[in-house]
Design a protein around this motif. Sequence first.
Motif, PDB file in Angstrom:
ATOM      1  N   TYR A 581       0.831  -1.212   0.000  1.00 56.50           N
ATOM      2  CA  TYR A 581       0.000   0.000   0.000  1.00 56.50           C
ATOM      3  C   TYR A 581       0.858   1.252   0.000  1.00 56.50           C
ATOM      4  O   TYR A 581       1.831   1.351   0.767  1.00 56.50           O
ATOM      5  CB  TYR A 581      -0.883   0.080   1.249  1.00 56.50           C
ATOM      6  CG  TYR A 581      -1.919  -1.015   1.335  1.00 56.50           C
ATOM      7  CD1 TYR A 581      -3.074  -0.943   0.564  1.00 56.50           C
ATOM      8  CD2 TYR A 581      -1.733  -2.087   2.193  1.00 56.50           C
ATOM      9  CE1 TYR A 581      -4.024  -1.956   0.641  1.00 56.50           C
ATOM     10  CE2 TYR A 581      -2.680  -3.089   2.284  1.00 56.50           C
ATOM     11  CZ  TYR A 581      -3.819  -3.021   1.500  1.00 56.50           C
ATOM     12  OH  TYR A 581      -4.756  -4.009   1.587  1.00 56.50           O
ATOM     13  N   SER A 583      -0.103   5.293   0.423  1.00 56.54           N
ATOM     14  CA  SER A 583      -1.282   6.132   0.621  1.00 56.54           C
ATOM     15  C   SER A 583      -0.898   7.480   1.194  1.00 56.54           C
ATOM     16  O   SER A 583       0.252   7.715   1.556  1.00 56.54           O
ATOM     17  CB  SER A 583      -2.254   5.428   1.549  1.00 56.54           C
ATOM     18  OG  SER A 583      -1.731   5.455   2.866  1.00 56.54           O
ATOM     19  N   CYS A 584      -1.916   8.335   1.287  1.00 52.74           N
ATOM     20  CA  CYS A 584      -1.739   9.637   1.910  1.00 52.74           C
ATOM     21  C   CYS A 584      -1.813   9.414   3.415  1.00 52.74           C
ATOM     22  O   CYS A 584      -2.677   8.677   3.892  1.00 52.74           O
ATOM     23  CB  CYS A 584      -2.851  10.567   1.437  1.00 52.74           C
ATOM     24  SG  CYS A 584      -2.762  12.190   2.204  1.00 52.74           S
ATOM     25  N   PRO A 585      -0.910  10.027   4.181  1.00 54.98           N
ATOM     26  CA  PRO A 585      -0.937   9.818   5.632  1.00 54.98           C
ATOM     27  C   PRO A 585      -2.169  10.447   6.274  1.00 54.98           C
ATOM     28  O   PRO A 585      -2.540  10.091   7.398  1.00 54.98           O
ATOM     29  CB  PRO A 585       0.349  10.505   6.112  1.00 54.98           C
ATOM     30  CG  PRO A 585       0.683  11.497   5.059  1.00 54.98           C
ATOM     31  CD  PRO A 585       0.180  10.947   3.766  1.00 54.98           C
ATOM     32  N   ASP A 586      -2.795  11.341   5.534  1.00 52.25           N
ATOM     33  CA  ASP A 586      -3.934  12.077   6.096  1.00 52.25           C
ATOM     34  C   ASP A 586      -5.232  11.289   5.844  1.00 52.25           C
ATOM     35  O   ASP A 586      -5.658  11.125   4.699  1.00 52.25           O
ATOM     36  CB  ASP A 586      -4.006  13.458   5.416  1.00 52.25           C
ATOM     37  CG  ASP A 586      -5.072  14.328   6.046  1.00 52.25           C
ATOM     38  OD1 ASP A 586      -5.949  13.790   6.777  1.00 52.25           O
ATOM     39  OD2 ASP A 586      -5.045  15.544   5.804  1.00 52.25           O
ATOM     40  N   HIS A 587      -5.839  10.780   6.910  1.00 51.65           N
ATOM     41  CA  HIS A 587      -7.051   9.975   6.753  1.00 51.65           C
ATOM     42  C   HIS A 587      -8.184  10.743   6.092  1.00 51.65           C
ATOM     43  O   HIS A 587      -9.013  10.172   5.401  1.00 51.65           O
ATOM     44  CB  HIS A 587      -7.509   9.427   8.108  1.00 51.65           C
ATOM     45  CG  HIS A 587      -6.598   8.361   8.616  1.00 51.65           C
ATOM     46  ND1 HIS A 587      -6.456   7.161   7.976  1.00 51.65           N
ATOM     47  CD2 HIS A 587      -5.748   8.341   9.683  1.00 51.65           C
ATOM     48  CE1 HIS A 587      -5.567   6.425   8.614  1.00 51.65           C
ATOM     49  NE2 HIS A 587      -5.120   7.137   9.658  1.00 51.65           N
ATOM     50  N   LYS A 588      -8.204  12.060   6.337  1.00 51.04           N
ATOM     51  CA  LYS A 588      -9.274  12.869   5.755  1.00 51.04           C
ATOM     52  C   LYS A 588      -9.146  12.925   4.232  1.00 51.04           C
ATOM     53  O   LYS A 588     -10.131  12.986   3.523  1.00 51.04           O
ATOM     54  CB  LYS A 588      -9.253  14.288   6.345  1.00 51.04           C
ATOM     55  CG  LYS A 588     -10.005  14.329   7.683  1.00 51.04           C
ATOM     56  CD  LYS A 588     -10.097  15.734   8.215  1.00 51.04           C
ATOM     57  CE  LYS A 588      -8.944  16.045   9.055  1.00 51.04           C
ATOM     58  NZ  LYS A 588      -8.292  17.080   9.450  1.00 51.04           N
ATOM     59  N   CYS A 589      -7.918  12.899   3.758  1.00 51.33           N
ATOM     60  CA  CYS A 589      -7.683  12.914   2.305  1.00 51.33           C
ATOM     61  C   CYS A 589      -7.995  11.524   1.734  1.00 51.33           C
ATOM     62  O   CYS A 589      -8.754  11.395   0.776  1.00 51.33           O
ATOM     63  CB  CYS A 589      -6.244  13.322   2.010  1.00 51.33           C
ATOM     64  SG  CYS A 589      -5.745  13.019   0.314  1.00 51.33           S
ATOM     65  N   GLY A 590      -7.433  10.503   2.359  1.00 52.91           N
ATOM     66  CA  GLY A 590      -7.795   9.124   2.008  1.00 52.91           C
ATOM     67  C   GLY A 590      -7.258   8.602   0.684  1.00 52.91           C
ATOM     68  O   GLY A 590      -7.653   7.538   0.231  1.00 52.91           O
ATOM     69  N   CYS A 631       1.472  12.944  -1.973  1.00 55.20           N
ATOM     70  CA  CYS A 631       0.068  12.683  -2.334  1.00 55.20           C
ATOM     71  C   CYS A 631      -0.336  13.644  -3.451  1.00 55.20           C
ATOM     72  O   CYS A 631      -0.125  14.849  -3.333  1.00 55.20           O
ATOM     73  CB  CYS A 631      -0.810  12.875  -1.103  1.00 55.20           C
ATOM     74  SG  CYS A 631      -2.571  12.929  -1.479  1.00 55.20           S
ATOM     75  N   THR A 639       2.852   7.553   2.672  1.00 51.54           N
ATOM     76  CA  THR A 639       3.216   6.498   3.629  1.00 51.54           C
ATOM     77  C   THR A 639       3.247   5.165   2.878  1.00 51.54           C
ATOM     78  O   THR A 639       2.400   4.918   2.017  1.00 51.54           O
ATOM     79  CB  THR A 639       2.120   6.335   4.704  1.00 51.54           C
ATOM     80  OG1 THR A 639       1.581   7.597   4.985  1.00 51.54           O
ATOM     81  CG2 THR A 639       2.661   5.699   5.950  1.00 51.54           C
TER      82      THR A 639
END
Length: 885
Positions: A581, A583-590, A631, A639
Motif C-alpha cells: 500500500y 497512501s496519503c498519511p492524512d485519513h481525511k484525504c484518504g 500525495c 506512507t
Amino acid sequence: MPSLFDTRPIDAPVAYAKVALEQGIDLAPDGLTYGVPAALNDLAIGERVTVPLGRGDKRVTGYVMEVTEQSDLPPAKLGRIKLILERDLSGISLTPDLVELAKWMASYYCCPLGMVFVTMLPAAVKHGTGSVKREMVGMAGEGSEFRVLSSELKTAESDSPTTRNSELGTRNSLPKLTKLQQSILAAALKQRDEGRAFTEIRELADLAGAKTISPVRQLIEKGVLITQTQAAVRAAPAIIDPSEETKNNGAPGLLLTPEQDAAIRHLAGQVHAGFSVSLLHGVTGSGKTEVYLCAIERLMAESSEFGVRSSELKDNNLPSAPRNRETPNSELRTRNSSSPAALILVPEIALTPQTVARFQRRFGDIAVLHSGLTPAQRHEQWRRIRRGEVNIVVGARSAIFAPLPPGSLGIIIVDEEHESSYKQDQLPRYHARDVAVKRGQLLNIPVLLGSATPSLESYLNAGGGQNEFRVPSSEFRVESHEGNGEGHELVPQLGTRNSELATPSVRPRYHLLRLPTRVPGLKLPKVEIVDLSDERRKRYEYTGKAGVHLVSLRLEAAIRSTMKDKQQTLLLLNRRGYANYISCPDHKCGWLLKCDHCDATMVFHKDAQLPTGGYMHCHHCTAKQLLPKTCPLCQKKVTIFGLGTQRVEEELERKFSGIRLARMDSDSMRTARDYAETLDQFRGGLIDVLVGTQMIAKGLDFPNVRLVGVISADTSLHMPDFRASERTFQLIAQVAGRAGRGSDPGTVVVQTFNPTDPAITLASKHDFDTFAAAELKMRAEMGLPPVTRMARIVVRDKDHVACYEYAKTLAAHLNQFNAEMKLGVRVRGPAACPIARIAEFHRLQIELIGKDAGTLQKLMTALRNARLLKSDNHVAVDVDPMALM
Ligand code: ADP
Ligand code: ZN
Ligand code: ZN
C-alpha cells in the motif's frame, strides 16, 4: 474397402473419418467428416492430418477422432465430401485414450475440442524443434547365413578371429571379414540380443572400438548389415543433475512402517482390479514418496512374475495403436515392454533435482516433462514416451497428457494433489488431478492421490471425516428457482449412465489410506502461535516505542538461538515485493495508490539501482510506475505500509548483523537454475535464513532446518474466497512440515492477528481431520463445493455497458434453461468480480452452483447449444474454479 471390382472413381473415399480441427472454434463438437483416400487406408484414431476447409479449401490441421466405413451423412452431402489431404509427415499421433480424454475435457470444461488438442500436444513437438535424421544399422535379416556366422563368432570368442574367419569363410563361402568388421558384427549381434535391433551408426562403431564408421559402411556394402533412417530429436539431457545425492534417498531395503506396508499392499491389490482412486493422506515426512516408489516397484514386479503383458492387464476396448511410421520396427523399443509404465504428477516447484533424482535412482531411465525444459528437450522427452522407451514419466501439470503407448500405463500418481497449480488458468481450464482420475477411468487402471493436506474434494470423495461429519441430505437444500426446496444427495454418483457427463469422481471406487505419523526417527515439530496484537502491546511496554516490526520478539529470539546453534531457518511470507500500500498519511484525504488499469492497489518493489529507490508494480496487469513522493491531492509525503518478502529481508539485515540471507520468490528466482542453485547453497549450509513465498512451503527436505516462521498467517485468511480457511490450513501445515527433518523435531512460530481461528489453531496441532470435518460441515450448510459443484462465468469488456448487457443476457438465459429443465441450479449474478477491472477490462461474474457436476453440465450445454457461450476474449468459463478473483 476397395476390391477388384470396385467401380468407384480413383479419388473416392475408402472410409470416412471425423476430424477435430486444431482451432479455437466449435464447428462441430465431434469433429467434421472427411473422406479417407485410398493412400491413407490404414489411418488410425489420434493421427494428426491436414484437411481442406471452407470455400477456399484452406489447409488446416486436425486429429482423427473416429474412422468408419460408412458415414451417416445424407447422400447429397456424401457426394461432395472432401478428402483428407495428408497425414502428419513426422508421424505425430496421439493415443486413442488421449482422444477420448480430449472429448471428455471439451465437454466437461466447456472448451472447443481443437483447443484441448492444442494443449495436449506440446508446441515443440508440432514444430519438430531439434529434429534430426539418424542413420541406424542392424543385422541383415534372420535366418541368413550370417546367423550361422554370428553364432560361431560368439562360441569361439577366445579363438583368434582371423583363423575363425578363414575357416568360416571357406566353409560357408562367406565374404571375408577384417578383424574390425568382425568386432562390429559382434557388437551388432550383442545389441540385437539385448533387444536393440537397430543402433545408430556412430554408436555401433564406438561400441566395437572402431575410430571411424567406414568398417560399418563396408559391412553394409557386403549386405551383412542394413540401414534405416530414424527421425530423432537432438537435445541436451533433460535431467540436469542425476548424480546429486541427498540424505536418506529411500534406498530399497528400507524397513517400511506398518502403515506404509498396508498402503502398498492395498495398492498392489488394486492393480488388477481396474479403475480405482486411492487417497493417501500422510502427514509431512510420513514416507508418502516411499509408498509411490514401492507401489510402482510392486506393480512392475508382479506383472513380470505372472508373465502378463501390460496390454493384457486391461480390458479397455480401446482401438489398437496407430502404426508408428517413425519406428517401423517395434524391436527398436528399449523399454522392458512387459512391465507396465507409471505416470507421476508433481507440482512444478517440486521438480527440483531432488525429486527427479529419487525416481531416477530407483528406476534408472525416466522421462521428465516440466516448464524448465528447452523446446528441443520437451520434444525429445515426448517422442521417447510416445515410442514406449521409458517406463516412468515424472512431470508437472500438462504431463497428464504424456502419450504413453496404448496398454502400457499401469498407474497414475498425483503427488500433493491439493496443489492449486494443477489447475490451468487459461483455456482449457482443467484440473490435472481430475483429468488424471478421468484418464485412469478410461484406461481402467488405479489412480493414487497423495497429500498431507488433501483437498476437501478428494477427502470427501474418499469418505474422509464420515464418522465425524454426516449431514442428512434433508438438511442441505439447494435453492431452486421453482422454490420447491428439494433435498439433494451430498455426493451424487454419476458416471455410468453418460460417460460424457461423468464427474471425475466416481465415489464407490475411492479408498482412503492413512500415514498418521512421521517415519521412525522423525517427529512433527512443535508449533507456537504468536498473537500479533499482544506482541505490539508488549513491545510498547518494553521499549516505549510502537514502530513496525514484521518479526516478533519471540520469532527474533528463536532465529537468534537457531543461528547460534548453526542450524537453519525458513521464513514464509506469501507476498512478494516490499509493501502493498502507498497512501496519503492524512485519513481525511484518504488517497490510496491504485493501478491506472485495474481496480487494485500497486505493490512497492525496492530497487537500489533506481534514483527513487524503487517502483510500483501492478501484480494483475504488470503495469509499472515510479513511486510518487507526495500525495497528488494534498501534497503530503506518502506512507508506505503493508508486507512483502523484501521488507522482511531488510528487517532481518537490520536486526542480525552478519546474517547470511537469501530470498526466494518469483522476483528473485527467474529460472529453474536460480532455484536449484539457491537450494544447493542452503543445503550446503551457506545460508542461515531463507525468506520466501509459498515456493519454500512445499517439498523441501533439509535436515538442518530447525525453525520455521510464518510471518503472517493472515494473508490468505481474509481473501474473498470460500477456500480461504482451507488454503490457510494447507499453507501452515505444509510449511511447518519443513521443520524437524533432522534429529531435532524443530519449532514453528506462526504470527497472526487471529490466534483463535480454527484454520490456524488446528494446523498448529497438525489436526487435519478435525479441521476438514468442521469445514465440510460449514460448506454443506452454505451449499458450497465440494458438497456442491460450481462453475463460474466471467464476462469482460472494455465497455462497461456492453459488459453488463452481455452478462445480463447470459444470466437471463441461464435462469430460463434452469427453470425449463428443472435443474435446481443456483444462478448468482451478474455481479462485479472481486477485482472488478483488470487491464482496462471490466469484469462481471455469474456463479452457478448445482447439486452435482452433471446438473451443471446440462445447463452449460444448453447455453452452448444456443450459441450463447462464445469462447472468445469476452467470456471465460471456469468449471470447478479454484481462483475466484
Ligand atoms: P513425504 O513424501 O511423506 O514427505 P518421504 O517419502 O519424503 O515423505 O519420506 C521422508 C524421509 O523419510 C525421506 O528421507 C525417506 O527416505 C525417509 N523414509 C521413508 N520411509 C521410511 C521408513 N519406513 N523408515 C525410515 N525412513 C523412511
Ligand atoms: Zn494493473
Ligand atoms: Zn492526501
